[in-house]
Each structure stands twice: as structure tokens, then as C-alpha cells.
Design a protein around this motif. Sequence first.
Motif, PDB file in Angstrom:
ATOM      1  N   GLY A  47       0.556  -1.354  -0.251  1.00 15.06           N
ATOM      2  CA  GLY A  47       0.240  -0.114   0.114  1.00 15.06           C
ATOM      3  C   GLY A  47       0.515   1.497  -0.177  1.00 15.06           C
ATOM      4  N   ASP A  48       0.244   2.293   0.823  1.00 20.92           N
ATOM      5  CA  ASP A  48       1.272   3.505   1.405  1.00 20.92           C
ATOM      6  C   ASP A  48       2.857   3.584   1.960  1.00 20.92           C
ATOM      7  OD1 ASP A  48      -0.505   5.089  -0.450  1.00 20.92           O
ATOM      8  OD2 ASP A  48      -1.424   5.558   1.345  1.00 20.92           O
ATOM      9  N   THR A  49       3.047   2.104   2.299  1.00 27.53           N
ATOM     10  CA  THR A  49       4.255   1.393   2.996  1.00 27.53           C
ATOM     11  C   THR A  49       5.754   1.032   2.371  1.00 27.53           C
ATOM     12  OG1 THR A  49       3.402   0.878   4.844  1.00 27.53           O
ATOM     13  CG2 THR A  49       5.268   0.222   4.439  1.00 27.53           C
ATOM     14  N   ILE A  50       6.253   1.508   1.850  1.00 25.86           N
ATOM     15  CA  ILE A  50       7.378   1.025   1.674  1.00 25.86           C
ATOM     16  C   ILE A  50       8.681   0.235   2.164  1.00 25.86           C
ATOM     17  CG2 ILE A  50       9.575   2.248  -0.081  1.00 25.86           C
ATOM     18  CD1 ILE A  50       7.803   4.692  -0.267  1.00 25.86           C
ATOM     19  N   VAL A  51       9.007  -0.561   1.821  1.00 30.26           N
ATOM     20  CA  VAL A  51       9.985  -1.756   2.711  1.00 30.26           C
ATOM     21  C   VAL A  51      11.306  -1.354   1.391  1.00 30.26           C
ATOM     22  CG1 VAL A  51      10.110  -3.806   2.935  1.00 30.26           C
ATOM     23  CG2 VAL A  51       7.850  -3.180   2.914  1.00 30.26           C
ATOM     24  N   ILE A  52      12.593  -1.546   2.443  1.00 30.90           N
ATOM     25  CA  ILE A  52      13.507  -1.508   2.179  1.00 30.90           C
ATOM     26  C   ILE A  52      14.577  -2.328   2.766  1.00 30.90           C
ATOM     27  CG2 ILE A  52      13.586   1.181   0.929  1.00 30.90           C
ATOM     28  CD1 ILE A  52      14.651   2.080   3.699  1.00 30.90           C
ATOM     29  N   VAL A  53      15.687  -2.902   2.495  1.00 27.71           N
ATOM     30  CA  VAL A  53      16.097  -3.547   3.435  1.00 27.71           C
ATOM     31  C   VAL A  53      17.817  -3.010   4.064  1.00 27.71           C
ATOM     32  CG1 VAL A  53      17.532  -5.714   3.532  1.00 27.71           C
ATOM     33  CG2 VAL A  53      15.374  -5.368   2.910  1.00 27.71           C
ATOM     34  N   ALA A  54      17.999  -2.898   4.767  1.00 29.77           N
ATOM     35  CA  ALA A  54      19.892  -2.502   5.598  1.00 29.77           C
ATOM     36  C   ALA A  54      20.794  -3.642   4.820  1.00 29.77           C
ATOM     37  CB  ALA A  54      19.369  -2.208   6.710  1.00 29.77           C
ATOM     38  N   SER A  55      20.967  -4.419   4.512  1.00 26.49           N
ATOM     39  CA  SER A  55      22.031  -5.014   3.601  1.00 26.49           C
ATOM     40  C   SER A  55      23.504  -4.359   3.360  1.00 26.49           C
ATOM     41  CB  SER A  55      21.413  -5.197   2.088  1.00 26.49           C
ATOM     42  OG  SER A  55      21.596  -5.105   1.185  1.00 26.49           O
ATOM     43  N   ARG A  56      23.564  -3.312   2.577  1.00 28.25           N
ATOM     44  CA  ARG A  56      25.059  -2.921   2.290  1.00 28.25           C
ATOM     45  C   ARG A  56      25.389  -3.656   1.967  1.00 28.25           C
ATOM     46  NH1 ARG A  56      30.187  -1.223   5.029  1.00 28.25           N
ATOM     47  NH2 ARG A  56      30.028   0.933   3.702  1.00 28.25           N
ATOM     48  N   GLY A  57      24.847  -4.756   1.059  1.00 28.68           N
ATOM     49  CA  GLY A  57      26.081  -6.301   0.210  1.00 28.68           C
ATOM     50  C   GLY A  57      26.339  -7.674   1.634  1.00 28.68           C
ATOM     51  N   GLY A  58      25.510  -7.666   2.218  1.00 25.74           N
ATOM     52  CA  GLY A  58      26.053  -8.184   3.010  1.00 25.74           C
ATOM     53  C   GLY A  58      27.265  -7.771   3.792  1.00 25.74           C
ATOM     54  N   ASP A  59      27.052  -6.722   4.256  1.00 26.93           N
ATOM     55  CA  ASP A  59      28.735  -6.320   5.354  1.00 26.93           C
ATOM     56  C   ASP A  59      28.072  -6.350   6.458  1.00 26.93           C
ATOM     57  OD1 ASP A  59      30.839  -4.208   4.728  1.00 26.93           O
ATOM     58  OD2 ASP A  59      29.947  -3.189   6.184  1.00 26.93           O
ATOM     59  N   PRO A  60      29.595  -7.255   7.339  1.00 23.18           N
ATOM     60  CA  PRO A  60      29.529  -6.372   9.013  1.00 23.18           C
ATOM     61  C   PRO A  60      28.790  -5.942   9.393  1.00 23.18           C
ATOM     62  CG  PRO A  60      31.333  -7.153   8.354  1.00 23.18           C
ATOM     63  CD  PRO A  60      30.954  -6.682   6.960  1.00 23.18           C
ATOM     64  N   VAL A  61      28.726  -4.599   9.353  1.00 21.52           N
ATOM     65  CA  VAL A  61      28.386  -3.184   9.041  1.00 21.52           C
ATOM     66  C   VAL A  61      27.062  -3.331   9.441  1.00 21.52           C
ATOM     67  CG1 VAL A  61      29.888  -3.031  10.937  1.00 21.52           C
ATOM     68  CG2 VAL A  61      29.631  -1.728   9.183  1.00 21.52           C
ATOM     69  N   HIS A  62      25.921  -2.186   9.831  1.00 18.80           N
ATOM     70  CA  HIS A  62      24.546  -1.972   9.024  1.00 18.80           C
ATOM     71  C   HIS A  62      25.552  -0.881   8.546  1.00 18.80           C
ATOM     72  CE1 HIS A  62      21.692  -4.222  10.917  1.00 18.80           C
ATOM     73  NE2 HIS A  62      22.495  -3.478  12.734  1.00 18.80           N
ATOM     74  N   PRO A  63      24.803  -0.426   7.396  1.00 16.57           N
ATOM     75  CA  PRO A  63      24.683   1.022   6.458  1.00 16.57           C
ATOM     76  C   PRO A  63      24.495   2.152   7.803  1.00 16.57           C
ATOM     77  CG  PRO A  63      23.140  -0.312   5.354  1.00 16.57           C
ATOM     78  CD  PRO A  63      23.474  -0.789   6.590  1.00 16.57           C
TER      79      PRO A  63
END
Length: 151
Positions: free
Chosen positions: A59-75
Motif C-alpha cells: 500500500g503506502d508503506t515502502i519496504v527497504i532492506v539494510a543489507s549493505r551487500g552483506g557487510d558485517p556492519v549496518h549501513p
Amino acid sequence: MPSNRSLRTMNALHRAAIRVTGGRLGWRAYGMPMIELTTTGRKSGQKRETMIASPLQLGDTIVIVASRGGDPVHPAWYLNLVDEPRVEVVFRGRPKVQMRARPATPDERADLWPRITKDHPNFAGYQTKTDRVIPVVLLEPVAQGTSAAGA
């Protein structure tokens, strides 16, 4: 893993492609719509913009993923929105809207992750590269009637 410099360069080139083509190119990549996410820097307090793929819209909610390419730290953008969840989003080249960001609950992530990785298996591959649980983030409108992800 991508360096901070290469991530900044990719973001700058992506935004430049959108600007140079008048938005005809750049709002889709990797088979997904792209968003421009503006967060507030948790240390600097400055506005920070980044281009991020959205593998799913609810719906109006956008889903994103904090993957950073599988890096061990969060973006950095993820750490910023955890600290300050008020964000601005440009979706499909539409005007910027105010949204509220929040990490998916464990139950929500358990529901969303298979849906995301079914259509975009690269995210599953990123998860195998790291010990951290890659966060799924929900960007939700801040006011009724505000539509960011609609048609």
C-alpha cells in the motif's frame, strides 16, 4: 564489501543519472523501484541522502532492506533512521514526502523476508555473507491521505 567511498560514488552517479535524464532513467534498478531516502545524520545532524532499492511496497508503506551487500556492519542510513525515524522519501520521481521509518518487528521480518528473497534472491545471498540479521525497514506515511507508494 563495498567501501564507504564506493557507496558514496555510486549514489552520486545514480542521482546524476536521474538529474541528467530528467528522471527518465534511474528510478528502477535491479528489477526494483528506487527511492531517494533522506535521513538526519546521527552525529552531524545534517541531512543525508541515499538511493536505495525497494523490493516490496505494501500500500503506502515502502519496504527497504539494510543489507549493505552483506557487510558485517549496518549501513549509516539505517543507523541514522534508528536514531531519528523522521525521514523524507522520493518514490518514483514524485515530490518528496515525510515518512516515519521503523525496523520490522521479528514477526514482520519473518513474514516479509521470504517475500523479498523470492523475487530478489540477492538479498538472501547477502544474508549468507554476514552474521548480523539484515534489517527490513518499513517507511510509513506520517499523515492520513499521504501516498508515497501508490500506483
